[in-house]
Scaffold this motif. Structure first.
Motif, PDB file in Angstrom:
ATOM      1  N   THR A 155      -6.920   3.974   5.241  1.00  0.00           N
ATOM      2  CA  THR A 155      -7.167   5.212   5.982  1.00  0.00           C
ATOM      3  C   THR A 155      -5.934   6.094   5.896  1.00  0.00           C
ATOM      4  O   THR A 155      -4.802   5.616   6.068  1.00  0.00           O
ATOM      5  N   GLU A 156      -6.171   7.372   5.617  1.00  0.00           N
ATOM      6  CA  GLU A 156      -5.099   8.366   5.531  1.00  0.00           C
ATOM      7  C   GLU A 156      -3.989   7.936   4.582  1.00  0.00           C
ATOM      8  O   GLU A 156      -2.808   8.213   4.814  1.00  0.00           O
ATOM      9  N   GLY A 157      -4.373   7.277   3.506  1.00  0.00           N
ATOM     10  CA  GLY A 157      -3.397   6.850   2.502  1.00  0.00           C
ATOM     11  C   GLY A 157      -2.770   5.498   2.759  1.00  0.00           C
ATOM     12  O   GLY A 157      -2.190   4.905   1.848  1.00  0.00           O
ATOM     13  N   TYR A 158      -2.864   4.996   3.988  1.00  0.00           N
ATOM     14  CA  TYR A 158      -2.284   3.698   4.338  1.00  0.00           C
ATOM     15  C   TYR A 158      -3.341   2.589   4.234  1.00  0.00           C
ATOM     16  O   TYR A 158      -4.529   2.854   4.322  1.00  0.00           O
ATOM     17  N   TYR A 159      -2.887   1.356   4.065  1.00  0.00           N
ATOM     18  CA  TYR A 159      -3.771   0.200   4.100  1.00  0.00           C
ATOM     19  C   TYR A 159      -3.113  -0.889   4.932  1.00  0.00           C
ATOM     20  O   TYR A 159      -1.904  -0.842   5.208  1.00  0.00           O
ATOM     21  N   THR A 160      -3.896  -1.857   5.350  1.00  0.00           N
ATOM     22  CA  THR A 160      -3.349  -2.940   6.165  1.00  0.00           C
ATOM     23  C   THR A 160      -3.106  -4.218   5.371  1.00  0.00           C
ATOM     24  O   THR A 160      -2.448  -5.134   5.884  1.00  0.00           O
ATOM     25  N   ALA A 161      -3.627  -4.283   4.150  1.00  0.00           N
ATOM     26  CA  ALA A 161      -3.388  -5.450   3.302  1.00  0.00           C
ATOM     27  C   ALA A 161      -3.733  -5.106   1.862  1.00  0.00           C
ATOM     28  O   ALA A 161      -4.583  -4.246   1.598  1.00  0.00           O
ATOM     29  N   CYS A 162      -3.071  -5.777   0.943  1.00  0.00           N
ATOM     30  CA  CYS A 162      -3.453  -5.665  -0.474  1.00  0.00           C
ATOM     31  C   CYS A 162      -3.252  -7.008  -1.149  1.00  0.00           C
ATOM     32  O   CYS A 162      -2.419  -7.821  -0.733  1.00  0.00           O
ATOM     33  N   VAL A 167       0.453 -13.151  -8.935  1.00  0.00           N
ATOM     34  CA  VAL A 167      -0.266 -12.804  -7.711  1.00  0.00           C
ATOM     35  C   VAL A 167       0.722 -12.178  -6.734  1.00  0.00           C
ATOM     36  O   VAL A 167       1.785 -12.753  -6.446  1.00  0.00           O
ATOM     37  N   TYR A 168       0.353 -10.999  -6.230  1.00  0.00           N
ATOM     38  CA  TYR A 168       1.178 -10.280  -5.260  1.00  0.00           C
ATOM     39  C   TYR A 168       0.288  -9.868  -4.102  1.00  0.00           C
ATOM     40  O   TYR A 168      -0.782  -9.277  -4.313  1.00  0.00           O
ATOM     41  N   GLY A 169       0.690 -10.180  -2.886  1.00  0.00           N
ATOM     42  CA  GLY A 169      -0.130  -9.800  -1.741  1.00  0.00           C
ATOM     43  C   GLY A 169       0.696  -9.670  -0.487  1.00  0.00           C
ATOM     44  O   GLY A 169       1.752 -10.301  -0.332  1.00  0.00           O
ATOM     45  N   LYS A 170       0.195  -8.842   0.441  1.00  0.00           N
ATOM     46  CA  LYS A 170       0.887  -8.664   1.719  1.00  0.00           C
ATOM     47  C   LYS A 170      -0.089  -8.101   2.742  1.00  0.00           C
ATOM     48  O   LYS A 170      -1.118  -7.510   2.395  1.00  0.00           O
TER      49      LYS A 170
END
Length: 330
Positions: A210-217, A234-237
């Protein structure tokens, strides 16, 4: 490139763009080395920059353009949001400054190549920091991999759960960039160990954008190297991850290397040997010292901009694969 001549009354004058964690380590390294003088600092927020600068007593500027316009700056260190790297580097090179920039050099591959060309035309240093090459982990890998015979498989996993995910630039699509371009060091480490890449296939997922931001990838890439070696990255946060991981594994026809966090092991048949992993501390100091050695004495640096550009090319192939669902040939 002409060396910078230092005199008792004339140290190398440095401008720093950025006020984050890496910028602070740079500022500490610069103030500890008598060959350099932190002259000016610019950040996105004047108040934050003033707080950042309290231990260093440099001049605080509200705009990085004002820093680059100063005639008394020899070297610009770029340690700001990923999206700003390319415009700051370009302006600094056009202003005849030497430049150090944290990876990635740019979030656009064509622009990154153009900046390397510009640095050559201006006869100025362009150094893209890749401290993973200086780390004890990487040095241990360089020594251990010949012991496993012919490597045929490698895997590196970095997962960072955060609850809640911070609403900051590292969780913003445009400011941070495609995950494996922003975290291009993961690819560069493998490329330095195993050589050029033949094909890339990648998948990426984001949560709650939302609005360019995300809570996880989560980003997962499969690489085939020209040597035949297969690799997974593998890269995640973020909020939808629940178990942290920092692992690197290399399988060869005569053994394996396994690194979990700060512990490394060489496996040969029934025998296992611990690896000397050194320390993760002081890497920005090492990088800064090597840059000053290069500018004042002509000593070689540990990598070239072209090496960083190649890793960025592989990362861009991963981005295109994630967007199209296709395997990308390099």
């Amino acid at each position: 490139m002409e060396l910078i001549e230092l005199r008792p009354d004339r140290s190398l004058r440095v401008g720093l763009v950025g006020t984050g964690y890496a910028a602070r380590l740079r500022a500490e390294a610069l103030t500890a080395d008598p060959r350099s003088h932190l002259t000016a600092v610019a950040g996105s927020s004047l108040e934050r920059t003033q707080i950042f600068n309290e231990p260093f007593q440099a001049e605080v500027l509200s705009d990085w353009r004002a820093l680059i316009d100063r005639a008394d700056i020899d070297l610009v260190i770029v340690s700001t949001t990923n999206r700003e790297h390319a415009p700051v580097v370009r302006a600094a090179l056009e202003g005849k400054k030497h430049v150090v920039v944290e990876y990635p050099l740019a979030l656009d591959l064509t622009e990154a190549a153009a900046l390397i060309t510009l640095a050559s035309q201006q006869n100025r240093l362009l150094h893209v920091e890749h401290i993973e090459r200086l780390s004890g982990i990487h040095q241990a890998l360089l020594q251990a991999i010949p012991e496993v015979g012919t490597p045929f498989y490698a895997r590196t996993i970095g997962l960072n759960p955060q609850h809640p995910a911070p609403r900051k630039w590292t969780y913003h699509h445009e400011l941070f960039g495609f995950p494996l371009m922003a975290a291009v060091s993961r690819l560069h480490r493998l490329i330095h160990l195993f050589g050029p890449v033949a094909t890339v296939y990648c998948q990426t997922r984001y949560q709650n954008s939302t609005e360019g931001y995300y809570t996880a990838c989560l980003c997962s890439a499969q690489l085939t190297f020209i040597s035949g070696l297969l690799a997974e990255v593998v890269y995640g946060k973020g909020e939808t991850l629940w178990q942290a991981a920092r692992t690197l594994e290399v399988q060869g026809d005569r053994g394996a290397v396994v690194i979990e966090g700060e512990q490394g092991t060489l496996i040969r048949g029934e025998h296992t040997l611990p690896l000397d992993m050194g320390s993760r501390r002081g890497l920005f100091v090492k990088d800064t010292t090597l840059v000053l050695d290069h500018l004042t004495q002509g000593n070689p640096l540990y990598m070239t901009p072209e090496e960083s550009l190649y890793a960025l090319r592989v990362a861009d192939a991963a981005r295109r694969s994630a967007e199209t669902g296709q395997v990308i040939q390099l």
